[in-house]
Every structure is written in structure tokens, then in C-alpha cells.
Scaffold this active site. Structure first.
Site, PDB file in Angstrom:
ATOM      1  N   GLY A 224      -6.119  -5.714   1.162  1.00 31.17           N
ATOM      2  CA  GLY A 224      -4.762  -5.532   1.667  1.00 31.17           C
ATOM      3  C   GLY A 224      -4.124  -6.882   1.970  1.00 31.17           C
ATOM      4  O   GLY A 224      -2.971  -7.136   1.605  1.00 31.17           O
TER       5      GLY A 224
ATOM      6  N   LYS B 279     -12.334 -11.093   7.856  1.00 37.40           N
ATOM      7  CA  LYS B 279     -13.380 -10.099   8.188  1.00 37.40           C
ATOM      8  C   LYS B 279     -14.717 -10.603   7.618  1.00 37.40           C
ATOM      9  O   LYS B 279     -15.249 -10.080   6.640  1.00 37.40           O
ATOM     10  CB  LYS B 279     -13.036  -8.727   7.600  1.00 37.40           C
ATOM     11  CG  LYS B 279     -11.985  -7.939   8.396  1.00 37.40           C
ATOM     12  CD  LYS B 279     -11.800  -6.527   7.806  1.00 37.40           C
ATOM     13  CE  LYS B 279     -10.591  -5.810   8.368  1.00 37.40           C
ATOM     14  NZ  LYS B 279     -10.223  -4.598   7.606  1.00 37.40           N
TER      15      LYS B 279
ATOM     16  N   GLY C 183     -12.511  -4.329   1.718  1.00 34.30           N
ATOM     17  CA  GLY C 183     -13.914  -3.943   1.859  1.00 34.30           C
ATOM     18  C   GLY C 183     -14.316  -2.954   0.773  1.00 34.30           C
ATOM     19  O   GLY C 183     -15.413  -3.038   0.218  1.00 34.30           O
TER      20      GLY C 183
ATOM     21  N   ARG D 148       0.825  -1.210   0.000  1.00 35.85           N
ATOM     22  CA  ARG D 148       0.000   0.000   0.000  1.00 35.85           C
ATOM     23  C   ARG D 148       0.865   1.269   0.000  1.00 35.85           C
ATOM     24  O   ARG D 148       0.442   2.307  -0.521  1.00 35.85           O
ATOM     25  CB  ARG D 148      -0.933   0.001   1.214  1.00 35.85           C
ATOM     26  CG  ARG D 148      -2.153  -0.882   0.991  1.00 35.85           C
ATOM     27  CD  ARG D 148      -3.033  -0.925   2.208  1.00 35.85           C
ATOM     28  NE  ARG D 148      -4.363  -1.439   1.881  1.00 35.85           N
ATOM     29  CZ  ARG D 148      -5.249  -1.834   2.789  1.00 35.85           C
ATOM     30  NH1 ARG D 148      -4.966  -1.773   4.067  1.00 35.85           N
ATOM     31  NH2 ARG D 148      -6.424  -2.291   2.405  1.00 35.85           N
TER      32      ARG D 148
HETATM   33  C1  3PG Z   1      -8.379  -1.960   5.348  1.00 34.74           C
HETATM   34  O1  3PG Z   1      -7.291  -2.365   5.740  1.00 34.74           O
HETATM   35  O2  3PG Z   1      -9.266  -2.718   4.936  1.00 34.74           O
HETATM   36  C2  3PG Z   1      -8.626  -0.468   5.273  1.00 34.74           C
HETATM   37  O3  3PG Z   1      -7.479   0.237   5.605  1.00 34.74           O
HETATM   38  C3  3PG Z   1      -9.787  -0.077   6.167  1.00 34.74           C
HETATM   39  O4  3PG Z   1      -9.522  -0.410   7.494  1.00 34.74           O
HETATM   40  P1  3PG Z   1     -10.739  -0.640   8.490  1.00 34.74           P
HETATM   41  O5  3PG Z   1     -11.421  -1.933   8.060  1.00 34.74           O
HETATM   42  O6  3PG Z   1     -10.152  -0.734   9.861  1.00 34.74           O
HETATM   43  O7  3PG Z   1     -11.680   0.540   8.352  1.00 34.74           O
HETATM   44 MG    MG Z   2      -7.638  -4.877   5.691  1.00 32.67          MG
END
Ligand code: 3PG
Ligand code: MG
Length: 393
Positions: free
Chosen positions: A349, A200, A373, A35
Site C-alpha cells: 500500500g 514494517k 505483506g 486501493r
Molecule cells: C495493509 O495495509 O498492509 C493491509 O491492509 C493489512 O493491514 P494490517 O497489516 O494492519 O493487517
Molecule cells: Mg500497509
């Protein structure tokens, strides 16, 4: 029409660039700098044109208070190495320290603000609270540039509210992401396959409805698979299960075309994420063991499905790829995508970090998105706050 940084004369301007530098750390070292590298074209472009650049970003989820474990210091150090000049990090995000540091930046120079999420207001749901913080950020700058694609799905002060307070432009990364991901929103070449994994789980479950409508097949691995397996009556031992998702998984299995959602038939298990694992059938996970990767039979089945695709979107590793015994599934999916003629998009990421850690060149894939996301929400056609704010005049 979204303006880009090429639409502005930036010489001498203070330019606040919101980047997504939320990178994995290994102690106080950056473990994967994907990134950071992806943000270089915009940063160096602005510096070369004589802008005074203020970089801001978040790291992890420190919960609204300063916490040295989440300091941007390792990120500033790595950015400095890549730029070939040290990057100064401010002690605070706003206030006198930040103002003084910004005032000292010369044309062609750059400074980085400390973690935006050290302030509760950054992620607040309260518009006024976020707005007050955005006012302070806006004071630091003449122009706002949105280049943190991985965070544009968050309605956060630095992503959304600041853009409304200053002239604003998209950076090169946001432009490239929107161009590539737009190919997954209309006139998609079929078969269109989606591979989903990662941890996630709740975030990605929201996407399932529209993926069922859009994709021909959905291959599910990683922690994503457990709610589905449990919904099918399988016991998953001590695997990383989000139990609240089981009912939703059952409903999705009912709604999908039979066979559209493909689950692991074998997995690699271990008592804990340590030594080498054992391959077992997905419906024979021992009660005291956890599944840490899809098994070889599943990996081969997923790979041959991917060979037939014309378009692929992959979000989320198939297992705990950071450890070699559990990297096989993620490797097999990546390997399959480097062959064949499909247009392949890798989102997230972690997934980007996975392919780099496993030794694949980014150029072997159609596009490697820095957003997890964010890319998932984009391809669903959702309005992303950070992009919507750029549309506003
Ligand atoms: C990620 O790593 O997906 C983005 O930087 C967003 O981070 P977050 O899910 O903590 O908002
Ligand atoms: Mg992430």
C-alpha cells in the site's frame, strides 16, 4: 479451483465484498485512493449485474473497539465520489443497525459497513470467537466475495471464516493479483532483483530467508537497512531501529552469498523529520540525528543494479518519501524501474502510494500490487488464509 464472480448469477443476491480499503488519511481526507480505485471493477461489476452489494473493510489498527479516528467515513465519502453516488455507511458492523441498512439496499445498490476492526473478534486468534463474529457477518449475505488482496494473509473473521460459511468467489482484484504475482513464483527470468524498504520491518524479515534463496541481489533501504547496518557495527544515531532484528540481520548477512545483500553506503540525515537533510556516509551518522532516506550515491548504485535486471520485486519505500527532502531514494528506484526491460512488480500500500505521490503512472510498471505483506507472503509460496478459504468447496 477458485470460483470467480463471473461463475455466479448475482442478480438480486446480497453480496458481501471484503475489500482492502486501508488507505492513508490526511486528517479526514483520503490521502491516496489507490486501493479504493482498485476495488472499483468488482464493485461496479456486481452493481451493474443487479447485486445488492455490502462492502466491508478495515482501516488501521483500532485495537478492537470503536474509535472515531478510524471510522470508514472518509473512505465511504471517497468511494461515493468515484462511483458518482453517495455511499451509505452503517453505524455498526453487525447487529440491528447493519441488518436494517443491508435490508434496505436495492438491486444495483451498495452499502458500506463500519470498520471491521472495531470488533475484537475480527482479528482474534481464538477460532470460536472469530467464528461467532463470522456467523453474524454471514447472516448479512447470500454470497461472499474476497477482493481485499492486501489482507488475504491475515486469518481474520472477515477474510477467512466468513468464506467458509457462504458460497464464495474471488473478485477481479484478487484474480489480477494472483495472476501477476504468480510470475514471481516459478520460471523467473534472471537476474531477479528485490528492493526492500519501508517501516514494517519485523514482517519483512520473515521473508528474507526465502528471498535469499530466490533472488540474485537484494537491495535494502528504508528502516529495513538499520538492523543490517548495526549488525555490521555501524551506529545509526536516532534512526527508526527495530533492535530486536539485529541478531537476525547478522545471521542473514552470514547466510547470504557475499554481496547479495546490498546496504546503503550513504544516507540523508536530520535531527528530526523536518527541514532539509544532510548527506553523510552510512557509517558516519551523528549520534543525535536520524537517517531518513538513502543517499544519492546509494540511490545511483541501486538504480544501475536495477537496470541490469530481468525481473524486479520492490516492496517498501527507501525513505520518508512523504517529505520532499527525503524522497530522492524512493524516486530514484521508481525512475530506474520505468526504464529497462524487466518485468517489475511493486508491492505494498505504501509503495504504491509513494509512486503515485511522486507522479509516476502505474502503467509505467509491470504490476502495482495493492498488497504489501500479502504480496511478500504470496511470492514466498506461503499459504494465505484468505485464498485457502476460497479453495474450500
Ligand atoms: C495493509 O495495509 O498492509 C493491509 O491492509 C493489512 O493491514 P494490517 O497489516 O494492519 O493487517
Ligand atoms: Mg500497509
Amino acid at each position: 479451483m477458485i470460483k470467480t464472480i463471473d461463475d455466479f448469477a448475482v442478480e438480486g443476491l446480497r453480496v458481501l465484498v471484503r475489500t482492502d480499503l486501508n488507505v492513508p488519511l490526511d486528517g479526514d481526507r483520503v490521502a491516496d485512493d489507490g486501493r479504493i480505485r482498485a476495488s472499483l471493477p468488482t464493485l461496479t461489476g456486481l452493481m451493474t449485474r443487479g447485486a445488492r452489494v455490502i462492502v466491508c473493510a478495515h482501516l488501521g489498527r483500532p485495537g478492537g473497539k470503536a474509535d472515531p479516528r478510524y471510522s470508514m467515513a472518509p473512505v465511504a465519502a471517497r468511494l461515493g465520489e468515484l462511483l458518482g453516488r453517495p455511499v451509505e455507511l452503517t453505524a455498526d458492523t453487525t447487529g440491528p443497525a447493519a441488518c436494517a441498512a443491508v435490508a434496505a439496499v436495492r438491486r444495483g445498490g451498495l452499502v458500506m459497513l463500519e470498520n471491521l476492526r472495531f470488533n475484537t473478534a475480527e482479528t482474534s486468534k481464538d477460532d470460536e470467537q472469530r467464528g461467532a463474529f463470522a456467523d453474524q457477518l454471514a447472516e448479512l449475505a447470500d454470497l461472499y466475495v474476497s477482493d481485499g488482496f492486501g489482507a488475504v494473509h491475515r486469518k481474520h473473521a472477515s477474510v477467512y471464516d466468513v468464506a467458509l460459511r457462504r458460497p464464495h468467489a474471488a473478485g477481479y482484484l484478487v484474480q489480477a493479483e494472483v495472476d501477476a504475482l504468480s510470475r514471481l513464483t516459478a520460471n523467473i527470468r534472471r537476474p531477479y532483483l528485490v528492493a526492500l524498504g519501508g517501516a514494517k520491518v519485523a514482517d519483512k524479515f520473515d521473508a528474507f530467508d526465502s528471498l535469499i534463496a530466490a533472488a540474485d541481489r537484494i537491495l535494502v533501504g528504508g528502516a529495513m537497512a538499520f538492523p543490517f547496518l548495526v549488525a555490521r557495527g555501524v551506529k545509526v544515531g536516532t534512526s527508526l531501529l527495530e533492535a530486536s532484528q539485529v541478531a537476525a540481520a547478522a545471521e542473514l548477512l552470514r547466510r547470504a552469498v557475499p554481496g547479495q545483500i546490498e546496504l546503503p553506503s550513504d544516507v540523508v540525515v536530520a535531527p528530526e523529520p523536518g527541514g532539509s537533510g544532510t548527506v553523510v556516509a552510512a557509517d558516519a551518522i551523528p549520534v543525535d540525528q536520524m537517517a531518513l532516506d538513502i543517499g544519492p550515491q546509494t540511490a545511483a548504485r541501486f538504480a544501475s543494479a536495477l537496470f541490469t535486471a530481468q525481473t524486479v520485486f520492490w516492496n517498501g519505500p527507501m525513505g520518508m518519501f512523504e517529505r520532499e527532502p527525503y524522497a530522492g531514494g524512493t524516486w530514484a528506484v521508481a525512475q530506474a524501474l520505468t526504464h529497462g526491460e524487466a518485468f517489475t512488480v511493486i508491492g505494498g500500500g505504501d509503495t504504491g502510494a509513494a509512486i503515485r505521490a511522486l507522479g509516476f503512472a502505474e502503467g509505467a510498471f509491470g504490476y502495482v500490487s495493492t498488497g504489501g505483506g500479502a504480496s511478500l507472503e504470496f511470492i514466498q509460496g506461503k499459504t494465505l488464509p484468505g485464498l485457502a478459504a476460497l479453495e474450500a468447496s
